[in-house]
Design a protein around this motif. Structure first.
Motif, PDB file in Angstrom:
ATOM      1  N   PRO A 154       0.808  -1.224   0.000  1.00 48.13           N
ATOM      2  CA  PRO A 154       0.000   0.000   0.000  1.00 48.13           C
ATOM      3  C   PRO A 154       0.840   1.273   0.000  1.00 48.13           C
ATOM      4  CG  PRO A 154       0.044  -0.960   2.191  1.00 48.13           C
ATOM      5  CD  PRO A 154       0.742  -1.933   1.283  1.00 48.13           C
ATOM      6  N   VAL A 155       2.158   1.153   0.180  1.00 52.40           N
ATOM      7  CA  VAL A 155       3.006   2.350   0.215  1.00 52.40           C
ATOM      8  C   VAL A 155       2.868   3.134  -1.082  1.00 52.40           C
ATOM      9  CG1 VAL A 155       5.381   3.195   0.402  1.00 52.40           C
ATOM     10  CG2 VAL A 155       4.627   1.288   1.834  1.00 52.40           C
ATOM     11  N   VAL A 156       2.852   2.423  -2.216  1.00 46.36           N
ATOM     12  CA  VAL A 156       2.769   3.120  -3.501  1.00 46.36           C
ATOM     13  C   VAL A 156       1.654   2.594  -4.402  1.00 46.36           C
ATOM     14  CG1 VAL A 156       5.178   3.868  -3.563  1.00 46.36           C
ATOM     15  CG2 VAL A 156       4.572   1.619  -4.462  1.00 46.36           C
ATOM     16  N   THR A 157       0.795   1.702  -3.902  1.00 56.50           N
ATOM     17  CA  THR A 157      -0.293   1.198  -4.736  1.00 56.50           C
ATOM     18  C   THR A 157      -1.656   1.549  -4.162  1.00 56.50           C
ATOM     19  OG1 THR A 157      -0.402  -0.949  -3.618  1.00 56.50           O
ATOM     20  CG2 THR A 157       1.124  -0.761  -5.489  1.00 56.50           C
ATOM     21  N   ALA A 158      -1.707   2.384  -3.154  1.00 55.47           N
ATOM     22  CA  ALA A 158      -2.979   2.702  -2.507  1.00 55.47           C
ATOM     23  C   ALA A 158      -2.979   4.166  -2.066  1.00 55.47           C
ATOM     24  CB  ALA A 158      -3.189   1.795  -1.288  1.00 55.47           C
ATOM     25  N   PHE A 159      -4.147   4.641  -1.682  1.00 58.24           N
ATOM     26  CA  PHE A 159      -4.225   5.958  -1.066  1.00 58.24           C
ATOM     27  C   PHE A 159      -3.704   5.830   0.361  1.00 58.24           C
ATOM     28  CE2 PHE A 159      -7.329   6.194  -4.503  1.00 58.24           C
ATOM     29  CZ  PHE A 159      -6.969   7.412  -5.091  1.00 58.24           C
ATOM     30  N   SER A 160      -2.539   6.411   0.599  1.00 55.24           N
ATOM     31  CA  SER A 160      -1.853   6.260   1.878  1.00 55.24           C
ATOM     32  C   SER A 160      -0.990   7.496   2.105  1.00 55.24           C
ATOM     33  CB  SER A 160      -1.019   4.970   1.870  1.00 55.24           C
ATOM     34  OG  SER A 160       0.056   5.060   0.957  1.00 55.24           O
ATOM     35  N   PRO A 161      -0.253   7.591   3.224  1.00 59.59           N
ATOM     36  CA  PRO A 161       0.496   8.811   3.526  1.00 59.59           C
ATOM     37  C   PRO A 161       1.426   9.239   2.401  1.00 59.59           C
ATOM     38  CG  PRO A 161       0.384   7.455   5.474  1.00 59.59           C
ATOM     39  CD  PRO A 161      -0.208   6.646   4.352  1.00 59.59           C
ATOM     40  N   SER A 162       1.527  10.545   2.228  1.00 56.76           N
ATOM     41  CA  SER A 162       2.368  11.123   1.187  1.00 56.76           C
ATOM     42  C   SER A 162       3.002  12.404   1.719  1.00 56.76           C
ATOM     43  CB  SER A 162       1.544  11.434  -0.065  1.00 56.76           C
ATOM     44  OG  SER A 162       0.558  12.422   0.224  1.00 56.76           O
ATOM     45  N   ILE A 163       3.931  12.934   0.958  1.00 60.49           N
ATOM     46  CA  ILE A 163       4.598  14.181   1.343  1.00 60.49           C
ATOM     47  C   ILE A 163       3.683  15.338   0.948  1.00 60.49           C
ATOM     48  CG2 ILE A 163       6.639  15.623   1.001  1.00 60.49           C
ATOM     49  CD1 ILE A 163       8.127  12.959   0.336  1.00 60.49           C
ATOM     50  N   ASP A 164       2.923  15.835   1.902  1.00 64.33           N
ATOM     51  CA  ASP A 164       1.942  16.874   1.612  1.00 64.33           C
ATOM     52  C   ASP A 164       2.462  18.285   1.885  1.00 64.33           C
ATOM     53  OD1 ASP A 164       2.050  16.660   4.369  1.00 64.33           O
ATOM     54  OD2 ASP A 164      -0.117  16.789   4.665  1.00 64.33           O
ATOM     55  N   GLY A 165       3.638  18.396   2.507  1.00 65.91           N
ATOM     56  CA  GLY A 165       4.164  19.714   2.830  1.00 65.91           C
ATOM     57  C   GLY A 165       3.530  20.333   4.057  1.00 65.91           C
ATOM     58  N   LEU A 166       2.644  19.624   4.712  1.00 69.98           N
ATOM     59  CA  LEU A 166       1.982  20.122   5.925  1.00 69.98           C
ATOM     60  C   LEU A 166       2.285  19.182   7.088  1.00 69.98           C
ATOM     61  CD1 LEU A 166      -0.049  22.163   7.225  1.00 69.98           C
ATOM     62  CD2 LEU A 166      -1.850  20.505   6.645  1.00 69.98           C
ATOM     63  N   VAL A 167       1.630  18.029   7.102  1.00 68.17           N
ATOM     64  CA  VAL A 167       1.914  17.034   8.141  1.00 68.17           C
ATOM     65  C   VAL A 167       3.268  16.385   7.877  1.00 68.17           C
ATOM     66  CG1 VAL A 167       1.077  14.981   9.339  1.00 68.17           C
ATOM     67  CG2 VAL A 167      -0.559  16.590   8.333  1.00 68.17           C
ATOM     68  N   VAL A 168       3.523  16.071   6.607  1.00 70.71           N
ATOM     69  CA  VAL A 168       4.752  15.369   6.209  1.00 70.71           C
ATOM     70  C   VAL A 168       5.562  16.288   5.296  1.00 70.71           C
ATOM     71  CG1 VAL A 168       5.711  13.272   5.194  1.00 70.71           C
ATOM     72  CG2 VAL A 168       3.490  13.181   6.344  1.00 70.71           C
ATOM     73  N   PRO A 169       6.560  16.996   5.839  1.00 69.17           N
ATOM     74  CA  PRO A 169       7.327  17.930   5.008  1.00 69.17           C
ATOM     75  C   PRO A 169       8.373  17.263   4.126  1.00 69.17           C
ATOM     76  CG  PRO A 169       8.000  18.103   7.309  1.00 69.17           C
ATOM     77  CD  PRO A 169       6.871  17.110   7.262  1.00 69.17           C
ATOM     78  N   ASP A 170       8.755  16.030   4.461  1.00 70.53           N
ATOM     79  CA  ASP A 170       9.792  15.337   3.700  1.00 70.53           C
ATOM     80  C   ASP A 170       9.735  13.862   4.079  1.00 70.53           C
ATOM     81  OD1 ASP A 170      11.957  14.809   2.064  1.00 70.53           O
ATOM     82  OD2 ASP A 170      13.324  16.205   3.041  1.00 70.53           O
TER      83      ASP A 170
END
Length: 516
Positions: A280-296
């Motif tokens: 699910p890391v790259v095949t599903a809707f899951s955490p991503s670098i959004d620049g808000l919660v996850v800056p990098d």
């Protein structure tokens, strides 16, 4: 906030006032624990609030019963067999406390459930907080949005606010609720430990690296997870996540955000399923670098020393690969395994690879393929988490390797440690075992619960009558939670060092994205 009760000297009763209103829990059980279930920590994320940051819960008058779990969030797992009601309106939390008075300031343990950010809920019988609460902590668990409802990113949503990580924002909202309200339940808002397993542990690692989480918790426990990376490289980047969202909208007849928000939740969710066949890391809707919660990329944040400097206890299980075997490199023969490994790691590294993942025979290749899967999905990143946080030198770190097996737990698989941590000793369904626990299982549960509670209280798992657990350092010694319980050098160190050699500035290769 303080306990809201009749003005007797009896202390903390079944009715407690929160900022939104009063809640009534169940009666104290034989161990003195009161459970409060299904308390809203945010407004229902429905209608125009679908794909919005969680909003405060609406206030209510009178006393709200908090006797049953709230509905779980909708699951993206295909044919999810787990029981219990599910709904888009799912942002509820639960509290277990044995405090007699609201001013006791007991350590607080906030559980984040796993499930690949695709499935799961806080109503799992294995994670009932009763037994832990009886040992002196206040336990909190909660639901958070999953799959497409929790992690949909789209350029049109970015016009409102950075899109993508709504499920992580739910976790932050739950932690803010705890900070504001837990004192009324006898908890100390200045002594909060976040703990989670699998995606829950990934969330703990991500939150430790998030600027938005500072001050919301003070200790961290990660069970079988760390940075949400693996076989296909790091978590999704900003552009990748939005491309996934745009592709989904196109598949729904080029639907606008307004149209997608008006789709029935069940239909929307069913259009974005996930199964264990893919990561699910790259095949599903899951955490991503959004620049808000996850800056990098989280590992890069740790590598730079940009994480929260708080005590960390983390580890992994001996047979993590068990539920993920369908994601292994081809292993029908040694030849197939070696070809896939060469494509992944490069011809020039195959001599190093075979030293740690031997494949001289078909049987040996199958064993190595399984080990590699557990290492790359879970183990190596947990080890990185320990090493990178220890290297910062500003907070204590403790590592473990759960290898315990028994008639009750015949395989030290992913998730099998959870019933020991909570003292629930529920059936080990993931490995297909329904054998009841015996006294040796109960004994291990008592020890592990004590370690976890001691860490939550003091930032150190050690305590009277427990096998000593040394802090993690350059010797790479971890606590073996097995038979016996003892400190030993990390048994998977050579394999982890090989995989770690492919990280550049903490990041696994982007070219792994293209691998099958």
């Amino acid at each position: 906030m303080h306990g809201f009760t009749s003005t007797t000297a009896a202390g903390l009763q079944r009715v407690v006032r929160t900022q939104a209103g009063a809640v009534r829990g169940g009666p104290r059980d034989a161990s003195g624990v009161i459970a409060f279930k299904g308390i809203p920590y945010a407004a229902p994320p429905v209608g125009p609030l679908r794909w919005c940051a969680p909003q405060p819960p609406e206030s209510w008058d009178g006393v709200r019963d908090a006797l049953v779990f709230g509905a779980g969030c909708l699951s993206a797992l295909e044919n999810d067999p787990r029981p219990g009601p599910r709904d888009e309106d799912c942002l509820y939390l639960n509290i277990w406390t044995a405090a007699k008075h609201a001013d006791e300031k007991r350590p607080v343990m906030v559980w984040i459930h796993g499930g690949g950010f695709q499935f799961g809920s806080s109503a799992n019988p294995a994670t009932d907080g009763n037994a832990l609460a009886a040992k002196g902590v206040v336990v909190v668990s909660f639901n958070y949005r999953l799959g497409i409802l929790g992690f949909f990113a789209h350029p049109d949503l970015d016009a409102e606010a950075p899109s993508g990580n709504y499920g992580l924002q739910d976790q932050l909202a739950a932690l803010r609720w705890v900070k504001a309200n837990i004192a009324g339940f006898g908890g100390d808002p200045e002594n909060v430990t976040v703990f989670g397993e699998s995606a829950g542990a990934m969330a703990v690692g991500i939150l430790m690296a998030s600027p938005l989480a500072h001050g919301l918790f003070h200790k961290a426990i990660g069970q079988s997870g760390a940075f949400w990376d693996g076989k296909h490289g790091p978590l999704q980047g900003f552009e990748e996540a939005r491309a996934r969202g745009l592709a989904f909208a196109r598949q729904q007849d080029n639907a606008s955000i307004a149209a997608l928000r008006s789709m029935p939740a069940d239909r929307l969710n069913a259009a974005a399923p996930w199964s264990f066949r893919t990561s699910p890391v790259v095949t599903a809707f899951s955490p991503s670098i959004d620049g808000l919660v996850v800056p990098d990329v989280p590992a890069r944040r740790f590598r730079r020393g940009e994480q929260m400097y708080i005590p960390l206890l983390a580890g992994w299980n001996a047979a993590e690969e068990f539920p993920f075997r369908s994601q292994s490199l081809p292993d029908e023969s040694a030849q197939a395994f070696l070809a896939a490994a060469e494509a992944m790691f490069g011809k020039e590294r195959m001599a190093d690879f075979l030293k740690v993942y031997p494949a001289a025979t078909d049987a040996e290749a199958r064993t190595s393929a399984a080990a590699l899967t557990g290492d790359i999905v879970v183990g190596e990143q947990c080890w990185q988490w320990l090493r990178l946080h220890w290297r910062g030198g500003r907070a204590p770190v403790y590592g473990y390797h759960f290898s315990y097996t028994s008639h009750y737990t015949p395989i030290a698989s992913h998730v099998t440690e959870i019933p020991f941590v909570f003292g629930t000793l529920t059936p080990q369904q993931v490995i297909g075992s329904s054998a009841p626990p015996a006294e040796q299982d109960r004994a291990l549960a008592r020890i592990m619960m004590s370690y976890w509670v001691n860490f939550a209280a003091h930032g150190d798992p050690n305590g009277s009558g427990l096998p000593p657990w040394p802090a993690y350092d350059e010797t790479d010694v971890v606590q073996i939670l097995g038979t016996p319980i003892e400190a030993r050098p990390n048994p998977q160190a050579a394999r982890f060092r090989f995989l770690a050699s492919f990280r550049q500035d903490g990041i696994l290769p982007m070219r792994w994205r293209e691998l099958p």
